[in-house]
Enzyme design. Sequence first.
Site, mmCIF file in Angstrom:
data_model
loop_
_atom_site.group_PDB
_atom_site.id
_atom_site.type_symbol
_atom_site.label_atom_id
_atom_site.label_comp_id
_atom_site.label_asym_id
_atom_site.label_seq_id
_atom_site.Cartn_x
_atom_site.Cartn_y
_atom_site.Cartn_z
ATOM 1 N N ASP A 136 61.303 28.590 25.905
ATOM 2 C CA ASP A 136 62.669 28.868 26.337
ATOM 3 C C ASP A 136 63.388 27.523 26.447
ATOM 4 O OD1 ASP A 136 65.008 29.264 27.732
ATOM 5 O OD2 ASP A 136 64.128 30.503 29.316
ATOM 6 N N CYS B 193 68.204 33.582 38.953
ATOM 7 C CA CYS B 193 67.412 34.415 38.036
ATOM 8 C C CYS B 193 65.992 33.881 37.892
ATOM 9 C CB CYS B 193 68.070 34.531 36.662
ATOM 10 S SG CYS B 193 69.663 35.315 36.731
ATOM 11 N N LYS C 164 75.702 27.277 27.076
ATOM 12 C CA LYS C 164 75.280 26.158 27.941
ATOM 13 C C LYS C 164 75.383 24.824 27.199
ATOM 14 C CE LYS C 164 71.806 28.951 30.382
ATOM 15 N NZ LYS C 164 72.425 29.338 31.634
ATOM 16 N N GLN D 288 67.749 25.307 28.778
ATOM 17 C CA GLN D 288 68.225 24.141 29.533
ATOM 18 C C GLN D 288 67.878 22.837 28.824
ATOM 19 O OE1 GLN D 288 70.137 24.271 32.144
ATOM 20 N NE2 GLN D 288 69.936 26.408 32.710
ATOM 21 N N HIS E 160 62.603 31.475 34.028
ATOM 22 C CA HIS E 160 63.800 32.301 34.234
ATOM 23 C C HIS E 160 63.417 33.752 33.933
ATOM 24 C CE1 HIS E 160 67.781 33.962 33.142
ATOM 25 N NE2 HIS E 160 68.317 32.952 33.788
HETATM 26 C C1 PLP Z 1 65.904 28.541 31.489
HETATM 27 C C2 PLP Z 1 66.856 29.665 31.198
HETATM 28 N N1 PLP Z 1 66.457 30.674 30.415
HETATM 29 C C3 PLP Z 1 67.266 31.706 30.128
HETATM 30 C C4 PLP Z 1 68.555 31.768 30.612
HETATM 31 C C5 PLP Z 1 69.421 32.937 30.238
HETATM 32 O O1 PLP Z 1 70.511 32.526 29.486
HETATM 33 P P1 PLP Z 1 71.493 33.620 28.861
HETATM 34 O O2 PLP Z 1 72.100 34.318 30.027
HETATM 35 O O3 PLP Z 1 72.478 32.846 28.076
HETATM 36 O O4 PLP Z 1 70.674 34.529 28.045
HETATM 37 C C6 PLP Z 1 69.016 30.744 31.429
HETATM 38 C C7 PLP Z 1 70.368 30.816 32.013
HETATM 39 O O5 PLP Z 1 70.587 30.495 33.159
HETATM 40 C C8 PLP Z 1 68.145 29.661 31.726
HETATM 41 O O6 PLP Z 1 68.548 28.663 32.513
#
Ligand code: PLP
Length: 414
Positions: free
Chosen positions: A203, A371, A229, A206, A127
């Site tokens: 990260d 993203c 999430k 998910q 992401h």
């Molecule tokens: C794998 C992953 N990393 C980071 C993010 C970013 O999350 P946030 O917008 O809550 O910072 C997301 C959100 O879609 C994600 O799916």
Amino acid sequence: MAMTPVISPAVKADFPLLSKVEVGGRPIVYLDSASTSQKPRAVIEAMDEFAETTYANVHRGVYGIAAAATERYEAARAKVARFVGAPSANGIVFTKNVTEAMNLVAYSWGRANLDAGDVVVLSEIEHHANLVPWLMLREERGIELRFIRMADDYTLDLSDLDALLDGAKLLGVTAMSNVLGTLTPVRQLTDAAHAAGALCLVDGAQYVPHLPTDVRELGCDFFGFTGHKMLGPTGIGVLWAREELLDAMPAFLGGGEMIRDVRLDGWTPNDIPWKFEAGTPPIVEVIGLGAAIDYLEEVGMSAVREHEIELSGYALRTLADRFGDELLVQGPSDPTARGGVFSFSYRDVHPHDLSQVLDERGVCVRAGHHCAKPLMRRLGVGATARASIYLYNDHSDIDALADALEAAGEFFSL
Ligand SMILES: Cc1ncc(COP(=O)(O)O)c(C=O)c1O
């Protein structure tokens, strides 16, 4: 014989929005939990209850409700630590979201430890939250970025991992792709990073909402995730890091309770984790995250995972049976090797058009690049439609998706 569901269908009734919002006289079908999850009544009520009975700033006042607010805020931190298997609450830093958690590592640890030519290894399925902070650091410092590529079966291609990690200082990788659903082999990656003398940042945005999580078992050094999430509110994320790393890292943002002393000629930082929590923190949101964890623990994270494996299998079978080659799901076909995120292309219908037609039938799916633009380029598409499930979804939601796709197919063939 009918199978007993792992999670009671009654769970759906705990999420007010899922029955209150209707399209065409029927409750909406929410299939966008990878973007953000719905909130159970227990979370909404816990935040209200706190605001109505205990609300005051934390770590500042000594009067009754201020002390009680601080106690409940710190109790939530301990709960978060337990939920992800962290050895102690001191390694839990509250941030705004996982994006801020990743940025904290890049700004604080990265700027203290990386100079021109130092190597950070990432994957091309990341992401943007775990790409852009490092791209920024490359521009600023001249660090070298290397990338683990995606194999054709949507897993990470680890064939040249040792070469990629040679001389690296950090490996940063997602535990589960928000586009493909792919679960990455985190333990193998952290072991390989450590063997090469690098630290490992994961990260978990998910992962934490959907699988039992134990940062000690995963073996990583930094681990970020995001409250909204996992049934919690927006505005609250978490960075867990090994305490000795946090201790050695310089403060990220300045002001508020992140100091022990301030003089006109200098300042001294607070202990961890408060050293990284400048300004008034998201107090009510932390309480909400704690309530979300209570809710998830009551259901049981193993049950959540089992439910999603079963439902993912059903979704993949249903889409394949009903649409055959006309619908391509970009992600692993084995439900045990993935989470419940299904990015797909349907004939040559643009994902945005598709999403709009599905919306007319009350089916919420996301369309776009999610993203993850480098991954979109690797997949050779500008965008996909993406359906994603959570503990409140069931077979009827997948059937509704398939029915809506069929109707969309008829509409676009006119
Ligand atoms: C794998 C992953 N990393 C980071 C993010 C970013 O999350 P946030 O917008 O809550 O910072 C997301 C959100 O879609 C994600 O799916």
